[in-house]
Design a protein around this motif. Structure first.
Motif, short mmCIF file in Angstrom:
data_model
loop_
_atom_site.label_atom_id
_atom_site.label_comp_id
_atom_site.label_asym_id
_atom_site.label_seq_id
_atom_site.Cartn_x
_atom_site.Cartn_y
_atom_site.Cartn_z
N MET A 1 37.06 42.52 88.18
CA MET A 1 36.42 42.43 89.50
C MET A 1 37.10 43.40 90.47
SD MET A 1 34.10 40.01 89.15
CE MET A 1 33.78 39.15 90.68
N HIS A 2 36.50 43.53 91.64
CA HIS A 2 37.03 44.42 92.68
C HIS A 2 38.39 43.94 93.12
CE1 HIS A 2 37.11 46.98 96.18
NE2 HIS A 2 37.17 45.94 96.98
N ALA A 3 39.39 44.81 93.11
CA ALA A 3 40.75 44.38 93.43
C ALA A 3 41.38 45.14 94.57
CB ALA A 3 41.64 44.51 92.18
N ASP A 4 40.60 45.96 95.28
CA ASP A 4 41.19 46.76 96.35
C ASP A 4 41.90 45.91 97.39
OD1 ASP A 4 40.19 48.90 95.09
OD2 ASP A 4 38.58 49.34 96.52
N ALA A 5 41.35 44.70 97.67
CA ALA A 5 41.89 43.87 98.74
C ALA A 5 43.22 43.25 98.36
CB ALA A 5 40.89 42.76 99.09
N THR A 6 43.60 43.30 97.08
CA THR A 6 44.79 42.59 96.66
C THR A 6 45.92 43.53 96.26
OG1 THR A 6 44.06 42.45 94.36
CG2 THR A 6 43.35 40.71 95.84
N THR A 7 45.83 44.79 96.63
CA THR A 7 46.83 45.74 96.18
C THR A 7 47.75 46.18 97.31
OG1 THR A 7 45.26 47.54 96.54
CG2 THR A 7 45.35 46.61 94.33
N THR A 8 47.88 45.34 98.32
CA THR A 8 48.77 45.65 99.44
C THR A 8 50.21 45.77 98.93
OG1 THR A 8 47.36 44.40 100.91
CG2 THR A 8 49.58 44.88 101.67
N PRO A 9 50.89 46.88 99.18
CA PRO A 9 52.26 47.00 98.71
C PRO A 9 53.17 46.03 99.44
CG PRO A 9 51.71 48.81 100.20
CD PRO A 9 50.43 48.07 99.93
N SER A 10 54.19 45.58 98.78
CA SER A 10 55.11 44.62 99.39
C SER A 10 56.43 45.30 99.74
CB SER A 10 55.36 43.46 98.42
OG SER A 10 56.36 42.62 98.93
N SER A 11 57.04 44.83 100.80
CA SER A 11 58.33 45.36 101.21
C SER A 11 59.49 44.47 100.76
CB SER A 11 58.36 45.48 102.75
OG SER A 11 58.12 44.20 103.33
N PHE A 12 59.18 43.45 99.93
CA PHE A 12 60.23 42.53 99.51
C PHE A 12 61.17 43.21 98.52
CE2 PHE A 12 56.94 39.36 100.66
CZ PHE A 12 57.66 38.72 101.64
N PRO A 13 62.48 42.91 98.62
CA PRO A 13 63.42 43.41 97.63
C PRO A 13 63.25 42.65 96.32
CG PRO A 13 64.52 41.90 99.13
CD PRO A 13 63.13 42.10 99.66
N ALA A 14 63.89 43.12 95.28
CA ALA A 14 63.82 42.44 93.98
C ALA A 14 64.38 41.03 94.12
CB ALA A 14 64.61 43.23 92.95
N PRO A 15 63.61 40.01 93.73
CA PRO A 15 64.05 38.63 93.86
C PRO A 15 64.97 38.25 92.71
CG PRO A 15 61.91 38.68 92.85
CD PRO A 15 62.27 40.11 93.14
N PRO A 16 65.57 37.06 92.78
CA PRO A 16 66.31 36.57 91.63
C PRO A 16 65.38 36.36 90.46
CG PRO A 16 66.00 34.83 93.24
CD PRO A 16 65.54 36.10 93.87
N SER A 17 65.92 36.12 89.30
CA SER A 17 65.10 35.94 88.12
C SER A 17 64.15 34.76 88.30
CB SER A 17 65.97 35.70 86.89
OG SER A 17 66.60 34.42 86.98
N ALA A 18 63.02 34.80 87.59
CA ALA A 18 62.07 33.69 87.65
C ALA A 18 62.73 32.39 87.22
CB ALA A 18 60.86 34.00 86.78
N ALA A 19 63.59 32.47 86.25
CA ALA A 19 64.25 31.26 85.75
C ALA A 19 65.13 30.63 86.83
CB ALA A 19 65.10 31.58 84.51
N ALA A 20 65.85 31.46 87.57
CA ALA A 20 66.72 30.94 88.61
C ALA A 20 65.91 30.31 89.74
CB ALA A 20 67.62 32.05 89.15
N LEU A 21 64.81 30.97 90.13
CA LEU A 21 63.98 30.43 91.20
C LEU A 21 63.26 29.16 90.74
CD1 LEU A 21 63.20 31.00 94.09
CD2 LEU A 21 61.29 32.38 93.27
N GLU A 22 62.84 29.14 89.49
CA GLU A 22 62.20 27.96 88.95
C GLU A 22 63.15 26.76 88.98
OE1 GLU A 22 59.64 26.54 85.01
OE2 GLU A 22 60.57 28.52 85.06
N ALA A 23 64.41 27.00 88.65
CA ALA A 23 65.41 25.93 88.69
C ALA A 23 65.61 25.44 90.12
CB ALA A 23 66.73 26.42 88.09
N ALA A 24 65.62 26.36 91.07
CA ALA A 24 65.80 25.96 92.47
C ALA A 24 64.62 25.12 92.95
CB ALA A 24 65.95 27.21 93.34
N PHE A 25 63.41 25.52 92.59
CA PHE A 25 62.23 24.74 92.98
C PHE A 25 62.21 23.38 92.27
CE2 PHE A 25 59.72 28.88 93.89
CZ PHE A 25 60.16 28.87 95.20
N ALA A 26 62.57 23.36 91.00
CA ALA A 26 62.56 22.11 90.23
C ALA A 26 63.52 21.10 90.83
CB ALA A 26 62.91 22.39 88.77
N ALA A 27 64.61 21.58 91.38
CA ALA A 27 65.57 20.67 92.01
C ALA A 27 64.98 20.03 93.26
CB ALA A 27 66.85 21.43 92.36
N ILE A 28 63.98 20.65 93.84
CA ILE A 28 63.35 20.13 95.06
C ILE A 28 62.18 19.22 94.73
CG2 ILE A 28 62.11 20.75 97.17
CD1 ILE A 28 63.64 23.49 97.02
#
Length: 540
Positions: A1-28
């Motif tokens: 499908m048309h994806a032009d609207a969803t290709t906005t570049p992000s200015s976020f730095p590299a986040p922690p690993s998915a596993a580390a963030l998943e553990a943080a969320f799971a604790a909540i």
């Protein structure tokens, strides 16, 4: 499908690993409420119109205000974007991820009705509460909110409605969801909690909205870019004791819109719904014997007595579907009030207006069905032959609605050869918003196969009976150009829009002072731009 609207570049730095963030969320929220399976991630990375070029990294589902605040704070600390998702009914890329490290915030567990106060005529809900659940909770009290939901209210949420804007039930008289809202509790970008409105001696019993500047209004229609709605208080009315229905047929869309504008000015309909011949044909083809039976049962139950209910159902059954000529434009209205005489007067006034503008009364089948089954399963997300569906709309002033319709008709006439070549059909939906606006909403169907979101929201039996079409990017591209051209017509008339998301040109129409205010608010409530980057036209 048309994806032009969803290709906005992000200015976020590299986040922690998915596993580390998943553990943080799971604790909540608990491990069971954090998902990373491929099927769920892909589902949360598409909406009704398109799939994002990116797939969310994680899905997290809080259940309380405290959990939501902690989740947002953890995401803020990790430097990841958050895409809040309510019922998933967007078709404007509103909640789609714009990076592969975005977190989809699933609000479906925050679905409780927290407090109903018949004494103060308020109800407080969590933002993930659906409109159907709210109405079910209020019905035993003989109460409802003035605006009481869109047709998609089986899945659509109160928080989503306030973030995106919505219309239908009650909107003809009371306006949209935001005009029935009293107060909100909102989580900001760093996890802080903001509460709006006057809140009584304990500070947590909201009862009145307009105490000082209307801070709550800033978060209405924000497409989830300024804060995460956690709890919402709506005002209540006693459910009107009487209602009646009327339907009219017009020879042209211009005649229908002219009559609809006068009905809106008169304030005599609580909701209005008009179609063009194309959309009427699609709706009638979609109806099956099974759905007809369910419809008749709902109509019977809606009437004041069994005798009246059976009589109404019999008229619908005997009348069949030939209540409107194939080339005419039907308009359906519902009137409601405290007395039968008052409702009858409103219906009579609507009839006089319709006749004055070239309309004729027809069987009020559809108007009855709309009220009897307000929140159906959204099987209309696909056409009767399995086609994809999408709409685009302009909210315009009452006087400009016929002109906008005429310009869109001219546009589509020019595109008709392309539509024919790609098997694209279209129709129109018309409705009114209080006494101030008319919605002109073209609807497209084109031969493109359904996707996981359709399987998640539609009736499985209905879906199984539809053909599974192949992807059709060429036809989709034509639909996208048509939608963009309709939006451009809206710009010429100063149109407004629901579901701005990343699809409608909001910022382009704001003056410099408004943009400065919006940017200052964004910088305060979401300093690292983690909420829906690119939404509402904000830079990513």
């Amino acid at each position: 499908m048309h994806a032009d609207a969803t290709t906005t570049p992000s200015s976020f730095p590299a986040p922690p690993s998915a596993a580390a963030l998943e553990a943080a969320f799971a604790a909540i929220v608990g491990a069971a409420n954090v998902r990373d399976d491929e099927a769920s991630l892909k589902l949360h990375s598409e909406d009704v119109y398109e799939a994002s070029a990116y797939v969310a990294m994680l899905i997290v589902a809080p259940a309380t205000l405290d959990e939501l605040g902690a989740v947002v704070a953890a995401a803020h600390a990790a430097g990841v974007a958050i895409a809040p998702r309510g019922g998933g009914m967007s078709y404007t890329a509103s909640y789609l991820p714009v990076t592969d490290t975005s977190v989809s915030l699933d609000m479906s567990r925050m679905d409780r009705v927290l407090a109903i106060s018949p004494e103060d005529m308020t109800v407080t809900v969590q933002a993930g509460c659906t409109w159907r659940a709210l109405n079910d909770a209020l019905a035993p009290h003989g109460l409802r909110t003035p605006f009481w939901g869109p047709m998609s209210g089986l899945y659509s949420t109160i928080g989503g409605g306030l973030s995106q804007g919505n219309a239908m039930f009650g909107a003809g008289r009371y306006g949209t969801a935001s005009e029935s809202m009293i107060a909100m509790t909102i989580v900001l970008g760093d996890g802080r909690v903001l509460r709006t409105g006057a809140r009584g001696p304990d500070g947590d019993t909201p009862f009145y909205r307009h105490y000082g500047p209307d801070i709550a209004g800033l978060f209405c229609g924000d497409s989830g870019t300024l804060g995460i709605k956690a709890e919402i208080t709506m005002r209540l009315i006693r459910t009107p004791a009487h209602e009646d229905y009327a339907s009219f047929s017009f020879r042209s869309g211009t005649d229908l819109l002219t009559a609809l504008a006068e009905i809106a000015r008169a304030g005599i309909a609580c909701e209005t719904c008009g179609f063009d011949p194309g959309l009427t044909r699609v709706r009638l083809r979609r109806m099956s014997l099974a759905s007809d039976i369910k419809t008749l049962a709902a109509v019977v139950g809606k009437q004041k007595s069994l005798t009246k209910g059976l009589a109404a159902a019999a008229r619908i059954a005997l009348g069949g579907r030939n209540f409107v000529e194939a080339d005419e434009y039907p308009l359906h209205i519902v009137a409601e009030g405290r007395t039968a005489a008052g409702v009858a007067a409103d219906i009579a006034a609507a009839h006089a207006i319709a006749v004055r503008h070239g309309g004729r009364a027809i069987d009020n089948t559809i108007a009855k069905v709309i009220r009897a089954q307000p929140f159906p399963v959204p099987n209309s997300m696909l056409g009767p032959d399995g086609e994809s569906w999408a709409s685009v709309h302009n909210h315009v002033s009452l006087s400009n609605a016929p002109k906008v319709f005429a310009d869109i008709e001219t546009l589509f006439a020019g595109m008709q050869p392309e539509f024919d070549a790609h098997g694209i059909t279209f129709g129109y939906l018309f409705t009114s918003l209080a006494t101030n606006a008319i919605t002109v909403e073209p609807v497209f169907y084109w031969p493109h196969g359904y996707r996981p979101i359709h399987a998640a929201l539609m009736d499985p039996g209905h879906l199984a009976g539809l053909p599974k079409l192949d992807a059709n990017p060429a036809a989709t591209a034509v639909v996208t150009r048509a939608r963009d051209a309709v939006k451009a017509i809206g710009v010429e008339y100063g149109a407004a829009h629901f579901q701005i998301g990343r699809a409608y040109p909001y910022r382009q129409s704001r003056d410099a002072a408004s943009l400065a205010l919006l940017d200052a608010v964004k910088a305060l409530v979401d300093p690292v731009r983690q909420f829906n980057p690119g939404g509402l036209g904000f830079p990513g």
